[in-house]
Design a protein around this motif. Structure first.
Motif, mmCIF file in Angstrom:
data_model
loop_
_atom_site.group_PDB
_atom_site.id
_atom_site.type_symbol
_atom_site.label_atom_id
_atom_site.label_comp_id
_atom_site.label_asym_id
_atom_site.label_seq_id
_atom_site.Cartn_x
_atom_site.Cartn_y
_atom_site.Cartn_z
ATOM 1 N N PHE A 70 -47.884 87.154 52.267
ATOM 2 C CA PHE A 70 -46.682 86.814 51.510
ATOM 3 C C PHE A 70 -45.784 85.873 52.309
ATOM 4 O O PHE A 70 -45.280 84.887 51.780
ATOM 5 N N ARG A 71 -45.594 86.177 53.579
ATOM 6 C CA ARG A 71 -44.738 85.315 54.420
ATOM 7 C C ARG A 71 -45.343 83.934 54.601
ATOM 8 O O ARG A 71 -44.628 82.939 54.636
ATOM 9 N N GLU A 72 -46.653 83.862 54.738
ATOM 10 C CA GLU A 72 -47.309 82.556 54.904
ATOM 11 C C GLU A 72 -47.222 81.731 53.627
ATOM 12 O O GLU A 72 -47.051 80.519 53.679
ATOM 13 N N GLU A 73 -47.333 82.385 52.477
ATOM 14 C CA GLU A 73 -47.306 81.677 51.208
ATOM 15 C C GLU A 73 -45.895 81.304 50.768
ATOM 16 O O GLU A 73 -45.731 80.519 49.841
ATOM 17 N N THR A 74 -44.903 81.842 51.441
ATOM 18 C CA THR A 74 -43.524 81.515 51.097
ATOM 19 C C THR A 74 -43.267 80.020 51.254
ATOM 20 O O THR A 74 -42.474 79.440 50.514
ATOM 21 N N ALA A 75 -43.971 79.391 52.176
ATOM 22 C CA ALA A 75 -43.793 77.958 52.388
ATOM 23 C C ALA A 75 -44.216 77.152 51.164
ATOM 24 O O ALA A 75 -43.757 76.025 50.974
ATOM 25 N N ASP A 76 -45.079 77.717 50.328
ATOM 26 C CA ASP A 76 -45.541 77.018 49.133
ATOM 27 C C ASP A 76 -44.554 77.123 47.974
ATOM 28 O O ASP A 76 -44.720 76.457 46.967
ATOM 29 N N ILE A 77 -43.553 77.969 48.096
ATOM 30 C CA ILE A 77 -42.563 78.146 47.042
ATOM 31 C C ILE A 77 -41.498 77.073 47.214
ATOM 32 O O ILE A 77 -40.857 76.997 48.265
ATOM 33 N N PRO A 78 -41.301 76.217 46.230
ATOM 34 C CA PRO A 78 -40.380 75.092 46.396
ATOM 35 C C PRO A 78 -38.964 75.492 46.837
ATOM 36 O O PRO A 78 -38.399 74.861 47.714
ATOM 37 N N ILE A 79 -38.413 76.539 46.262
ATOM 38 C CA ILE A 79 -37.029 76.892 46.581
ATOM 39 C C ILE A 79 -36.881 77.396 48.025
ATOM 40 O O ILE A 79 -35.786 77.429 48.565
ATOM 41 N N ALA A 80 -37.985 77.740 48.644
ATOM 42 C CA ALA A 80 -37.938 78.176 50.042
ATOM 43 C C ALA A 80 -37.847 76.970 50.984
ATOM 44 O O ALA A 80 -37.619 77.134 52.182
ATOM 45 N N ASN A 81 -37.990 75.775 50.445
ATOM 46 C CA ASN A 81 -37.955 74.555 51.242
ATOM 47 C C ASN A 81 -36.559 73.942 51.178
ATOM 48 O O ASN A 81 -36.014 73.707 50.100
ATOM 49 N N ARG A 82 -35.974 73.657 52.336
ATOM 50 C CA ARG A 82 -34.611 73.138 52.395
ATOM 51 C C ARG A 82 -34.473 71.804 51.669
ATOM 52 O O ARG A 82 -33.487 71.564 50.975
ATOM 53 N N ALA A 83 -35.456 70.922 51.813
ATOM 54 C CA ALA A 83 -35.377 69.615 51.155
ATOM 55 C C ALA A 83 -35.305 69.779 49.638
ATOM 56 O O ALA A 83 -34.533 69.082 48.968
ATOM 57 N N HIS A 84 -36.074 70.697 49.093
ATOM 58 C CA HIS A 84 -36.032 70.957 47.647
ATOM 59 C C HIS A 84 -34.653 71.459 47.235
ATOM 60 O O HIS A 84 -34.097 71.006 46.228
ATOM 61 N N ARG A 85 -34.105 72.389 48.003
ATOM 62 C CA ARG A 85 -32.784 72.930 47.663
ATOM 63 C C ARG A 85 -31.724 71.838 47.722
ATOM 64 O O ARG A 85 -30.843 71.765 46.858
#
Length: 153
Positions: A70-85
């Motif tokens: 789950f923690r590794e796949e969090t990087a694939d979630i767009p909202i978890a990425n600062r640039a996306h936010r």
């Protein structure tokens, strides 16, 4: 306490590993399996909690593997990425400004500054502002009447 099948236990363990609360998991079990479980029973399947201290090794391993994945796949979630936010906040700020909602625009700009890091703070170091270029603390303005100036000339 109801006896749970291995499928239900695995569902509970995996949901807890994904940081769902015991209350959320109890509701999900009722929806998914039609079984009423208490949040305390769900919490007993979380090895990070005191209630789950006696959890079987098989469920501990499942919990740890699921949490790691789950923690590794969090990087694939767009909202978890600062640039996306930041891009999203930028679009929202432009739309709010276009609607002349300046209060919302200011809040969104503040949120974006906080997202970037220490940008929101209004501090200046001595290196950024040399001693010679200090802003004036007092400005004196003298108003001269043009008629008086012309009479003196």
């Amino acid at each position: 306490m109801a006896t749970l099948s291995n499928d239900v236990k695995a569902f509970i363990v995996q949901a807890l590993a994904c940081f769902d609360t015991p209350s959320q998991v109890a509701a999900a079990v009722k929806e998914e399996f039609g079984i009423e479980v208490s949040r305390q029973q769900c919490e007993s399947h979380d090895p990070t909690k005191y209630a789950g201290r006696d959890l079987a090794k098989r469920w501990r391993v499942l919990f740890e593997d699921t949490r790691k994945r789950f923690r590794e796949e969090t990087a694939d979630i767009p909202i978890a990425n600062r640039a996306h936010r930041l891009r999203t906040l930028g679009r929202m700020a432009e739309k709010a400004e276009g609607m002349r909602n300046l209060a919302l625009t200011a809040q969104l700009l503040e949120q974006a500054a906080k997202e970037v890091g220490d940008v929101y703070v209004n501090r200046q170091t001595k290196a950024e502002m040399p001693h010679d270029d200090l802003p004036p603390t007092r400005v004196q303005v003298e108003v001269v009447d043009a008629r008086v100036r012309d009479a003196d000339a």
